[in-house]
Design a protein around this motif. Structure first.
Motif, mmCIF file in Angstrom:
data_model
loop_
_atom_site.group_PDB
_atom_site.id
_atom_site.type_symbol
_atom_site.label_atom_id
_atom_site.label_comp_id
_atom_site.label_asym_id
_atom_site.label_seq_id
_atom_site.Cartn_x
_atom_site.Cartn_y
_atom_site.Cartn_z
ATOM 1 N N LEU A 111 0.834 -1.199 0.000
ATOM 2 C CA LEU A 111 0.000 0.000 0.000
ATOM 3 C C LEU A 111 0.871 1.253 0.000
ATOM 4 O O LEU A 111 1.806 1.361 0.799
ATOM 5 C CB LEU A 111 -0.890 0.020 1.242
ATOM 6 C CG LEU A 111 -1.911 -1.101 1.321
ATOM 7 C CD1 LEU A 111 -2.412 -1.267 2.739
ATOM 8 C CD2 LEU A 111 -3.046 -0.823 0.365
ATOM 9 N N PRO A 112 0.579 2.202 -0.889
ATOM 10 C CA PRO A 112 1.344 3.449 -0.873
ATOM 11 C C PRO A 112 0.980 4.292 0.349
ATOM 12 O O PRO A 112 -0.165 4.272 0.809
ATOM 13 C CB PRO A 112 0.924 4.140 -2.176
ATOM 14 C CG PRO A 112 -0.380 3.538 -2.540
ATOM 15 C CD PRO A 112 -0.422 2.165 -1.955
ATOM 16 N N CYS A 113 1.958 4.977 0.898
ATOM 17 C CA CYS A 113 1.766 5.845 2.070
ATOM 18 C C CYS A 113 2.098 7.282 1.687
ATOM 19 O O CYS A 113 3.099 7.529 1.006
ATOM 20 C CB CYS A 113 2.688 5.422 3.207
ATOM 21 S SG CYS A 113 2.419 3.775 3.814
ATOM 22 N N PHE A 114 1.289 8.210 2.136
ATOM 23 C CA PHE A 114 1.490 9.617 1.787
ATOM 24 C C PHE A 114 1.341 10.498 3.016
ATOM 25 O O PHE A 114 0.542 10.222 3.899
ATOM 26 C CB PHE A 114 0.470 10.054 0.729
ATOM 27 C CG PHE A 114 0.469 9.170 -0.479
ATOM 28 C CD1 PHE A 114 1.486 9.242 -1.408
ATOM 29 C CD2 PHE A 114 -0.529 8.235 -0.657
ATOM 30 C CE1 PHE A 114 1.505 8.400 -2.510
ATOM 31 C CE2 PHE A 114 -0.527 7.391 -1.760
ATOM 32 C CZ PHE A 114 0.490 7.472 -2.685
ATOM 33 N N SER A 115 2.083 11.595 3.013
ATOM 34 C CA SER A 115 1.978 12.553 4.115
ATOM 35 C C SER A 115 1.058 13.717 3.762
ATOM 36 O O SER A 115 0.687 14.487 4.636
ATOM 37 C CB SER A 115 3.368 13.079 4.487
ATOM 38 O OG SER A 115 3.971 13.700 3.362
ATOM 39 N N GLY A 116 0.693 13.852 2.478
ATOM 40 C CA GLY A 116 -0.212 14.915 2.057
ATOM 41 C C GLY A 116 -0.903 14.552 0.753
ATOM 42 O O GLY A 116 -0.425 13.692 -0.004
ATOM 43 N N TRP A 117 -2.021 15.213 0.474
ATOM 44 C CA TRP A 117 -2.793 14.895 -0.734
ATOM 45 C C TRP A 117 -2.057 15.288 -2.003
ATOM 46 O O TRP A 117 -2.219 14.640 -3.034
ATOM 47 C CB TRP A 117 -4.175 15.544 -0.670
ATOM 48 C CG TRP A 117 -5.006 14.892 0.388
ATOM 49 C CD1 TRP A 117 -5.503 15.460 1.527
ATOM 50 C CD2 TRP A 117 -5.415 13.525 0.424
ATOM 51 N NE1 TRP A 117 -6.182 14.532 2.272
ATOM 52 C CE2 TRP A 117 -6.151 13.331 1.607
ATOM 53 C CE3 TRP A 117 -5.224 12.431 -0.419
ATOM 54 C CZ2 TRP A 117 -6.702 12.104 1.966
ATOM 55 C CZ3 TRP A 117 -5.773 11.198 -0.067
ATOM 56 C CH2 TRP A 117 -6.500 11.047 1.104
ATOM 57 N N GLU A 118 -1.224 16.335 -1.933
ATOM 58 C CA GLU A 118 -0.446 16.714 -3.114
ATOM 59 C C GLU A 118 0.516 15.585 -3.496
ATOM 60 O O GLU A 118 0.691 15.273 -4.670
ATOM 61 C CB GLU A 118 0.321 18.015 -2.869
ATOM 62 C CG GLU A 118 -0.556 19.236 -2.674
ATOM 63 C CD GLU A 118 -1.178 19.323 -1.277
ATOM 64 O OE1 GLU A 118 -0.720 18.617 -0.340
ATOM 65 O OE2 GLU A 118 -2.144 20.082 -1.130
ATOM 66 N N GLN A 119 1.126 14.976 -2.490
ATOM 67 C CA GLN A 119 2.035 13.853 -2.734
ATOM 68 C C GLN A 119 1.253 12.673 -3.332
ATOM 69 O O GLN A 119 1.715 12.026 -4.270
ATOM 70 C CB GLN A 119 2.712 13.446 -1.422
ATOM 71 C CG GLN A 119 3.716 12.335 -1.576
ATOM 72 C CD GLN A 119 4.256 11.849 -0.227
ATOM 73 O OE1 GLN A 119 3.616 12.004 0.813
ATOM 74 N NE2 GLN A 119 5.445 11.268 -0.265
ATOM 75 N N ALA A 120 0.070 12.394 -2.813
ATOM 76 C CA ALA A 120 -0.753 11.297 -3.329
ATOM 77 C C ALA A 120 -1.169 11.557 -4.777
ATOM 78 O O ALA A 120 -1.132 10.653 -5.625
ATOM 79 C CB ALA A 120 -1.990 11.110 -2.447
ATOM 80 N N ALA A 121 -1.556 12.786 -5.076
ATOM 81 C CA ALA A 121 -1.954 13.125 -6.442
ATOM 82 C C ALA A 121 -0.767 13.029 -7.398
ATOM 83 O O ALA A 121 -0.918 12.568 -8.538
ATOM 84 C CB ALA A 121 -2.572 14.519 -6.488
ATOM 85 N N GLY A 122 0.404 13.430 -6.956
ATOM 86 C CA GLY A 122 1.603 13.301 -7.787
ATOM 87 C C GLY A 122 1.917 11.840 -8.074
ATOM 88 O O GLY A 122 2.293 11.474 -9.201
ATOM 89 N N PHE A 123 1.753 10.993 -7.081
ATOM 90 C CA PHE A 123 1.944 9.555 -7.251
ATOM 91 C C PHE A 123 0.958 9.013 -8.289
ATOM 92 O O PHE A 123 1.333 8.257 -9.187
ATOM 93 C CB PHE A 123 1.738 8.867 -5.898
ATOM 94 C CG PHE A 123 1.761 7.369 -5.937
ATOM 95 C CD1 PHE A 123 2.958 6.681 -5.892
ATOM 96 C CD2 PHE A 123 0.576 6.650 -5.996
ATOM 97 C CE1 PHE A 123 2.975 5.292 -5.911
ATOM 98 C CE2 PHE A 123 0.579 5.266 -6.019
ATOM 99 C CZ PHE A 123 1.788 4.584 -5.979
ATOM 100 N N ALA A 124 -0.295 9.426 -8.175
ATOM 101 C CA ALA A 124 -1.322 8.972 -9.120
ATOM 102 C C ALA A 124 -0.998 9.443 -10.536
ATOM 103 O O ALA A 124 -1.118 8.670 -11.495
ATOM 104 C CB ALA A 124 -2.694 9.479 -8.683
ATOM 105 N N GLN A 125 -0.586 10.686 -10.675
ATOM 106 C CA GLN A 125 -0.222 11.208 -12.002
ATOM 107 C C GLN A 125 0.920 10.398 -12.612
ATOM 108 O O GLN A 125 0.895 10.068 -13.793
ATOM 109 C CB GLN A 125 0.190 12.676 -11.909
ATOM 110 C CG GLN A 125 -0.961 13.623 -11.767
ATOM 111 C CD GLN A 125 -0.481 15.057 -11.632
ATOM 112 O OE1 GLN A 125 0.476 15.350 -10.917
ATOM 113 N NE2 GLN A 125 -1.163 15.958 -12.323
#
Length: 150
Positions: free
Chosen positions: A94-108
């Motif tokens: 499972l990917p782990c993120f500290s912020g939504w911007e980081q999660a969105a960058g991962f998705a992109q």
């Protein structure tokens, strides 16, 4: 998809993903149980590569996280590794993120690399099936130890 509770990270998550991945599907309901019809919800989640899974109204663990795993969408959530360790044994994909911007960058990044996307979805699917099997075995063993038929 879900209720956009005021003052929670849900609104932040939706705003971030709408800005960075505008072609995504967003549905905000006006309260629990007032969302999409079940068949439409399942269809949308099954067709999704990702599912934004912010915390619920009171805690992290929401049904969307588990439904995403079950239907093959990669759950994106703000969880520290220690929090995941409280739920699952390592190793977990499972990917782990500290912020939504980081999660969105991962998705992109994964949307731009279909091979990596498929590989992560496959690892998650295999891992999740193993988790479900282990949980069922633990329950059966607990019932057996109590002398109760499941």
């Amino acid at each position: 998809m879900g209720t956009l509770w005021p003052g929670t990270t849900r609104q932040q998550a939706v705003a971030c993903f709408q800005q960075q991945i505008p072609q995504g599907f967003v549905y905000g309901s006006e309260g629990f149980g007032k969302g999409l019809a079940n068949d439409h919800y399942v269809y949308q989640l099954h067709q999704s590569k990702f599912s934004v899974c912010p915390e619920g109204n009171r805690h992290f663990e929401t049904f969307r996280f588990y439904e995403s795993l079950e239907l093959g969408a990669i759950p994106l959530t703000l969880l520290a590794p220690a929090e995941l360790n409280a739920l699952f044994s390592e190793p977990w994909p499972l990917p782990c993120f500290s912020g939504w911007e980081q999660a969105a960058g991962f998705a992109q990044a994964l949307l731009a690399d279909p091979t990596a996307m498929d590989a992560l979805q496959w690892r998650l699917r295999c891992w999740w099936e193993q988790q479900r099997h282990q949980a069922a075995s633990r329950l059966q063993n607990s019932f057996a130890a109590l002398g109760v038929a499941p």
